[in-house]
Write an enzyme that holds these catalytic residues in place. Structure first.
Site, short mmCIF file in Angstrom:
data_model
loop_
_atom_site.label_atom_id
_atom_site.label_comp_id
_atom_site.label_asym_id
_atom_site.label_seq_id
_atom_site.Cartn_x
_atom_site.Cartn_y
_atom_site.Cartn_z
N CYS A 158 0.84 -1.20 0.00
CA CYS A 158 0.00 0.00 0.00
C CYS A 158 0.87 1.24 0.00
O CYS A 158 2.01 1.21 0.44
CB CYS A 158 -0.88 0.04 1.24
N THR A 159 0.30 2.31 -0.47
CA THR A 159 0.95 3.62 -0.37
C THR A 159 -0.12 4.61 0.08
O THR A 159 -1.15 4.73 -0.57
CB THR A 159 1.53 4.06 -1.72
N THR A 200 4.61 3.73 3.02
CA THR A 200 4.32 2.51 2.24
C THR A 200 4.16 1.36 3.25
O THR A 200 3.23 1.39 4.04
CB THR A 200 5.41 2.24 1.18
N ASN A 201 5.05 0.40 3.25
CA ASN A 201 4.92 -0.71 4.20
C ASN A 201 6.20 -0.93 5.00
O ASN A 201 6.49 -2.06 5.43
CB ASN A 201 4.54 -2.00 3.46
N ARG A 261 8.76 1.63 -3.17
CA ARG A 261 7.77 2.54 -3.77
C ARG A 261 7.90 3.93 -3.19
O ARG A 261 7.40 4.90 -3.73
CB ARG A 261 6.35 1.99 -3.50
#
Lengths: 251, 123
Positions: free
Chosen positions: A1-2, A175-176, A189
């Site tokens: 995810c972002t 992000t993660n 990312r």
């Protein structure tokens, strides 16, 4: 995810996210995508939760899932959650919960705060202090100057990263990976997304330019299920189903 | 333009909004959830419209699980043991999950499994 929260020069707050899900959950050779990710897309819904015919909050979820992973309470706060990888993860949390430890399910907690909380401070306190079954990142935005990324273990909060416009930090991007560490080389990312944010500048930030950032590969990738755009000031919530045709990173 | 391995060199996209083209697969549809209704009735309209897609997703997950567990023990565990946990889930989520199971025809264990999938996936 972002997830990204940004404040423009007029003090308007924008919150946008890509929800990525389905890593290693089966690869569909024919369609060149992840199998579970593909099956999830038709289930993405925008929901308007109402009491006495008045909107309490709005959120994005998958049909059949009663928790929330993205949501907005108009004029008060916006909230999204990103997955946090940890060896002390959800499986241990579930075992503890079965044996009576009082912890919260992440999606249920998010829906509860969207439904019941009446201020940014109240939400922040609850997300920082509530024991969780699984670790997570909470990305929380309020009115001008109010935004933070809460890095959670199951037990407590490791870090609260605050927006600081006066010091030039006009956006937060999660992000993660813990923001104080480098992301994994094969899953970076953050760098391309920050490159795009810095190029846009605070002057030009808006929901359309955030959509541009979230459409840039590898921020957009084979796991991206939807892109949600939120603006707390006017209660905007827009959700778009995404695809990433080849060439595209699998995560 | 995009590379398959890092470092990434695709230029930042511009002018992609309003969404169109091959990366856009449509708008998410809107539903209203009436919180004044009893929890087990709140999701009836959603489930009525999306039943086929939910059943398809659960079948996809079951196929994946069966690839690792051909004996079907995990699925039996989900179908027969997970429902025991329903009453331990917080209100109103437990009753909403029961309502979704009733409306979709899926075993309640599978609906619980779907609703705690984030925590399970953290494994």
């Amino acid at each position: 995810c972002t997830s990204i929260i940004a404040e423009d020069e007029k003090g308007r707050m924008f919150h946008a996210r890509n929800l990525d899900f389905g890593l290693f959950l089966g690869w569909d050779i024919k369609h060149s995508t992840w199998i579970v990710n593909r099956a999830l897309k038709p289930l993405v819904l925008n929901l308007d939760f109402q009491k006495r015919n008045k909107t309490v909050f709005k959120g994005v979820t998958f049909a059949g899932y009663v928790g929330m992973l993205t949501g907005i309470k108009s004029n008060i706060f916006t909230l999204s959650m990103n997955e946090r990888y940890s060896l002390d993860g959800g499986f241990m949390g579930i075992l503890e919960w079965i044996f009576g430890v009082n912890s919260s399910w992440v999606g249920f907690l998010m829906r509860s705060v969207l439904e019941n909380a009446t201020s940014y401070k109240e939400v922040k306190k609850e997300l920082v202090e509530t024991k969780l079954i699984a670790p997570a990142y909470f990305i929380l935005g309020g009115k001008s100057g109010e935004a933070c990324v809460i890095t959670r273990t199951r037990e407590d909060s490791m870090d609260v990263w605050e927006l600081d416009v006066k010091q030039g930090m006009w956006y937060l991007l999660e992000t993660n990976y813990d923001h104080w560490n480098q992301p994994m080389f094969l899953d970076d990312r953050r760098t391309p997304a920050m490159k795009c944010m810095n190029r846009i500048t605070q002057k030009n930030i808006s929901l359309p330019t955030l959509y541009d950032v979230l459409s840039t590969k590898p921020v957009l990738n084979k796991l991206t299920t939807y892109t949600a755009l939120m603006s707390v000031d006017d209660g905007t919530l827009e959700t778009y189903l995404r695809d990433c045709p080849n060439p595209c990173m699998p995560w | 333009r995009a590379q398959d391995i890092p470092p990434y060199t695709e230029d930042c996209r511009t002018g992609t909004y309003p969404p169109t083209g091959p990366t856009f697969k449509g708008n998410a549809s809107w539903y209203t959830i009436n919180l004044d209704l009893p929890p087990e009735e709140r999701w009836n309209k959603v489930i009525k419209d999306k039943k086929k897609e939910i059943v398809n997703l659960m079948q996809v997950i079951k196929d994946l699980v069966e690839a690792f567990d051909p004996t079907g023990q995990v699925i039996r565990l989900v179908d027969y043991k997970l429902p025991i946990l329903l009453d331990s889930l917080p209100y109103p989520f437990n009753e909403e999950i029961q309502g979704i199971a009733d409306a979709s025809g899926l075993p309640v264990g599978e609906v619980i499994f779907y609703n705690i999938f984030y925590e399970l996936s953290c494994l």
